[in-house]
Design an enzyme around this catalytic site. Structure first.
Site, PDB file in Angstrom:
ATOM      1  N   SER A 122       0.833  -1.211   0.000  1.00 53.31           N
ATOM      2  CA  SER A 122       0.000   0.000   0.000  1.00 53.31           C
ATOM      3  C   SER A 122       0.857   1.245   0.000  1.00 53.31           C
ATOM      4  CB  SER A 122      -0.844   0.084   1.270  1.00 53.31           C
ATOM      5  OG  SER A 122      -1.393  -1.125   1.596  1.00 53.31           O
ATOM      6  N   GLU A 155      -4.144  -1.013  -9.156  1.00 54.23           N
ATOM      7  CA  GLU A 155      -3.102  -0.088  -9.603  1.00 54.23           C
ATOM      8  C   GLU A 155      -1.894  -0.922 -10.047  1.00 54.23           C
ATOM      9  OE1 GLU A 155      -3.586   3.880  -6.892  1.00 54.23           O
ATOM     10  OE2 GLU A 155      -2.900   2.107  -5.815  1.00 54.23           O
ATOM     11  N   ASN A 193      -3.897   5.719  -2.276  1.00 50.79           N
ATOM     12  CA  ASN A 193      -3.509   5.994  -0.891  1.00 50.79           C
ATOM     13  C   ASN A 193      -2.851   7.357  -0.722  1.00 50.79           C
ATOM     14  OD1 ASN A 193      -4.634   3.774   0.264  1.00 50.79           O
ATOM     15  ND2 ASN A 193      -2.784   2.543   0.213  1.00 50.79           N
TER      16      ASN A 193
HETATM   17  N1  CAA Z   1     -15.804  -9.609   0.794  1.00 52.57           N
HETATM   18  C1  CAA Z   1     -16.479  -9.935  -0.322  1.00 52.57           C
HETATM   19  N2  CAA Z   1     -17.630  -9.364  -0.692  1.00 52.57           N
HETATM   20  C2  CAA Z   1     -18.132  -8.432   0.102  1.00 52.57           C
HETATM   21  C3  CAA Z   1     -17.512  -8.030   1.295  1.00 52.57           C
HETATM   22  C4  CAA Z   1     -16.296  -8.670   1.635  1.00 52.57           C
HETATM   23  N3  CAA Z   1     -15.610  -8.317   2.740  1.00 52.57           N
HETATM   24  N4  CAA Z   1     -18.244  -7.069   1.875  1.00 52.57           N
HETATM   25  C5  CAA Z   1     -19.307  -6.884   1.068  1.00 52.57           C
HETATM   26  N5  CAA Z   1     -19.232  -7.682   0.005  1.00 52.57           N
HETATM   27  C6  CAA Z   1     -20.174  -7.743  -1.111  1.00 52.57           C
HETATM   28  C7  CAA Z   1     -21.520  -8.232  -0.643  1.00 52.57           C
HETATM   29  O1  CAA Z   1     -21.620  -9.637  -0.729  1.00 52.57           O
HETATM   30  C8  CAA Z   1     -22.465  -7.539  -1.590  1.00 52.57           C
HETATM   31  O2  CAA Z   1     -22.575  -8.222  -2.803  1.00 52.57           O
HETATM   32  P1  CAA Z   1     -24.029  -8.348  -3.523  1.00 52.57           P
HETATM   33  O3  CAA Z   1     -24.614  -6.967  -3.514  1.00 52.57           O
HETATM   34  O4  CAA Z   1     -23.692  -8.830  -4.889  1.00 52.57           O
HETATM   35  O5  CAA Z   1     -24.758  -9.302  -2.700  1.00 52.57           O
HETATM   36  C9  CAA Z   1     -21.740  -6.235  -1.961  1.00 52.57           C
HETATM   37  O6  CAA Z   1     -20.366  -6.427  -1.581  1.00 52.57           O
HETATM   38  C10 CAA Z   1     -22.331  -5.092  -1.226  1.00 52.57           C
HETATM   39  O7  CAA Z   1     -22.284  -5.411   0.158  1.00 52.57           O
HETATM   40  P2  CAA Z   1     -23.358  -4.961   1.222  1.00 52.57           P
HETATM   41  O8  CAA Z   1     -24.692  -4.784   0.570  1.00 52.57           O
HETATM   42  O9  CAA Z   1     -23.283  -5.876   2.402  1.00 52.57           O
HETATM   43  O10 CAA Z   1     -22.794  -3.617   1.787  1.00 52.57           O
HETATM   44  P3  CAA Z   1     -22.525  -2.262   1.067  1.00 52.57           P
HETATM   45  O11 CAA Z   1     -23.480  -1.973  -0.030  1.00 52.57           O
HETATM   46  O12 CAA Z   1     -22.357  -1.312   2.189  1.00 52.57           O
HETATM   47  O13 CAA Z   1     -21.105  -2.473   0.380  1.00 52.57           O
HETATM   48  C11 CAA Z   1     -18.772  -2.254   0.464  1.00 52.57           C
HETATM   49  C12 CAA Z   1     -19.984  -2.904   1.087  1.00 52.57           C
HETATM   50  C13 CAA Z   1     -18.586  -2.755  -0.969  1.00 52.57           C
HETATM   51  C14 CAA Z   1     -17.582  -2.698   1.299  1.00 52.57           C
HETATM   52  C15 CAA Z   1     -18.972  -0.693   0.450  1.00 52.57           C
HETATM   53  O14 CAA Z   1     -19.316  -0.257   1.735  1.00 52.57           O
HETATM   54  C16 CAA Z   1     -17.746   0.058  -0.008  1.00 52.57           C
HETATM   55  O15 CAA Z   1     -17.501   0.196  -1.189  1.00 52.57           O
HETATM   56  N6  CAA Z   1     -16.976   0.602   0.959  1.00 52.57           N
HETATM   57  C17 CAA Z   1     -15.732   1.337   0.682  1.00 52.57           C
HETATM   58  C18 CAA Z   1     -14.629   0.344   0.501  1.00 52.57           C
HETATM   59  C19 CAA Z   1     -13.332   1.023   0.175  1.00 52.57           C
HETATM   60  O16 CAA Z   1     -13.181   2.236   0.139  1.00 52.57           O
HETATM   61  N7  CAA Z   1     -12.330   0.186  -0.066  1.00 52.57           N
HETATM   62  C20 CAA Z   1     -10.992   0.654  -0.333  1.00 52.57           C
HETATM   63  C21 CAA Z   1     -10.225   0.686   0.959  1.00 52.57           C
HETATM   64  S1  CAA Z   1      -8.606   1.300   0.737  1.00 52.57           S
HETATM   65  C22 CAA Z   1      -7.710  -0.051   0.338  1.00 52.57           C
HETATM   66  O17 CAA Z   1      -8.161  -1.161   0.316  1.00 52.57           O
HETATM   67  C23 CAA Z   1      -6.307   0.211  -0.058  1.00 52.57           C
HETATM   68  C24 CAA Z   1      -5.266   0.231   0.949  1.00 52.57           C
HETATM   69  O18 CAA Z   1      -4.133  -0.008   0.586  1.00 52.57           O
HETATM   70  C25 CAA Z   1      -5.494   0.630   2.342  1.00 52.57           C
END
Ligand code: CAA
Length: 301
Positions: A122, A155, A193
């Site tokens: 990251s 990325e 990031n």
């Molecule tokens: N693993 C796999 N699938 C997941 C999951 C997980 N941990 N969490 C949720 N999902 C799936 C669900 O199964 C669901 O799929 P369907 O709609 O097809 O059934 C879908 O994602 C949506 O989930 P929910 O309806 O339960 O919840 P939501 O609509 O709130 O979405 C989320 C969950 C996709 C996590 C959404 O909240 C989101 O996009 N959050 C932001 C995530 C983000 O910013 N990620 C980047 C972080 S930074 C990073 O990773 C980089 C780094 O280096 C630090």
């Protein structure tokens, strides 16, 4: 190497990110070997992937046949030697350059010349990790986002010595894994990031300053900016420990105060409040429905 020649993918680490990467690699049809430090941890990681696949099958997102094929492509191991015949190895272990360096240096000696090493780091740079190997031209970054099976982006990062051929193969592999790749320069944090970390650290400073409550800071960014998660929920999701390490590395790299670790982040790290993975961060996850962690509220008042 042409992306079509990639048959076997190794994944180092089967935690939050590694398991997600192993899942999408196996689902895309690659023989996938995920390595953890102990067989118990490897089995746990593979078990989590199976649960996720079963949930997806139960929801009708994938067929039972797709689920079984994906599972058949997955192996978990504690041995680095089991990765010696991989065409690509994607590393997703903790952000510790010494640890990564030791593993890269070992794998460099046992893997064939064509094997590409890709790091999901990251915040560390590709160039410094590649220096532990004799294959800096076949070393690149492939940075995925959590949750890996859901987030569309990867990325692709070119270090100082990454060859164009390696970059192109990784870019095509990103597509074959179902992601949208973007090209990023080897600057700590790459694109996402570089922008996201100061925002998350800013949210912690807002908690420290008493700008608003934890819930209201989250609500503010969700309703005011349309973000799917508020920053403090996202911090718990990414991991307080991971964010702490990223901030330390980015501060060292850029020397800019916006990357300085807020005292509250350091305290949470020391207290073991790592977020969702440890059961407590800004929120307490022990009852199913997250509630604000009373110990944090108590501490900041
Ligand atoms: N693993 C796999 N699938 C997941 C999951 C997980 N941990 N969490 C949720 N999902 C799936 C669900 O199964 C669901 O799929 P369907 O709609 O097809 O059934 C879908 O994602 C949506 O989930 P929910 O309806 O339960 O919840 P939501 O609509 O709130 O979405 C989320 C969950 C996709 C996590 C959404 O909240 C989101 O996009 N959050 C932001 C995530 C983000 O910013 N990620 C980047 C972080 S930074 C990073 O990773 C980089 C780094 O280096 C630090």
């Amino acid at each position: 190497m042409d992306v079509k020649n990639i048959k076997t993918v190794g994944v180092l680490g089967c935690g939050l990110m590694g398991a997600g990467i192993a899942q999408i690699a196996a689902a895309a049809g690659y023989k996938t070997i995920a390595r953890e430090v102990t067989q118990e941890l490897a089995d746990k990681g593979i078990g989590n992937i199976k649960k996720q696949l079963e949930r997806n099958a139960a929801k009708g997102k994938i067929t039972a046949e797709e689920k079984d094929k994906t599972i058949a492509n997955l192996t978990g191991t504690a041995s680095l030697d089991d990765l010696k015949n991989c065409d690509v190895i994607i590393e997703a272990i903790t952000e510790d350059i010494k640890l990564k360096g030791e593993i890269y240096s070992y794998l460099d000696k046992i893997c064939p010349a064509h094997t590409i090493f890709a790091s999901n780091t990251s915040s560390l740079t590709i160039t410094e990790m590649a220096a532990y190997t004799q294959r800096a031209d076949r070393f690149c970054g492939m940075h995925f986002f959590n949750p890996v099976p859901v987030m569309k982006l990867v990325e692709i990062v070119k270090g100082v010595r990454t060859s164009d051929e390696t970059f192109d193969t990784a870019f095509e592999l990103g597509k074959a894994l179902g992601k949208t790749p973007i090209a990023a320069k080897d600057n700590s944090g790459f694109v996402v990031n570089f922008l996201l970390v100061p925002y998350l650290l800013g949210a912690i400073r807002a908690v420290q300053n008493g700008t608003a409550s934890i819930e209201d800071i989250d609500k503010g960014m969700m309703l005011g900016c349309g973000y799917p998660m508020g920053p403090l929920t996202l911090l718990d999701f990414v991991g307080i420990d991971t964010t702490y390490r990223i901030a330390e590395i980015m501060l060292k790299e850029y020397g800019e105060s916006m990357y300085a670790c807020p005292p509250l982040l350091r305290k949470m790290f020391m207290a073991g409040f790592y977020g969702k993975k440890s059961g407590k961060g800004f929120y307490d996850y022990s009852t199913g429905t997250p509630v604000v962690n009373p110990e944090i509220v108590n501490y900041i008042k």
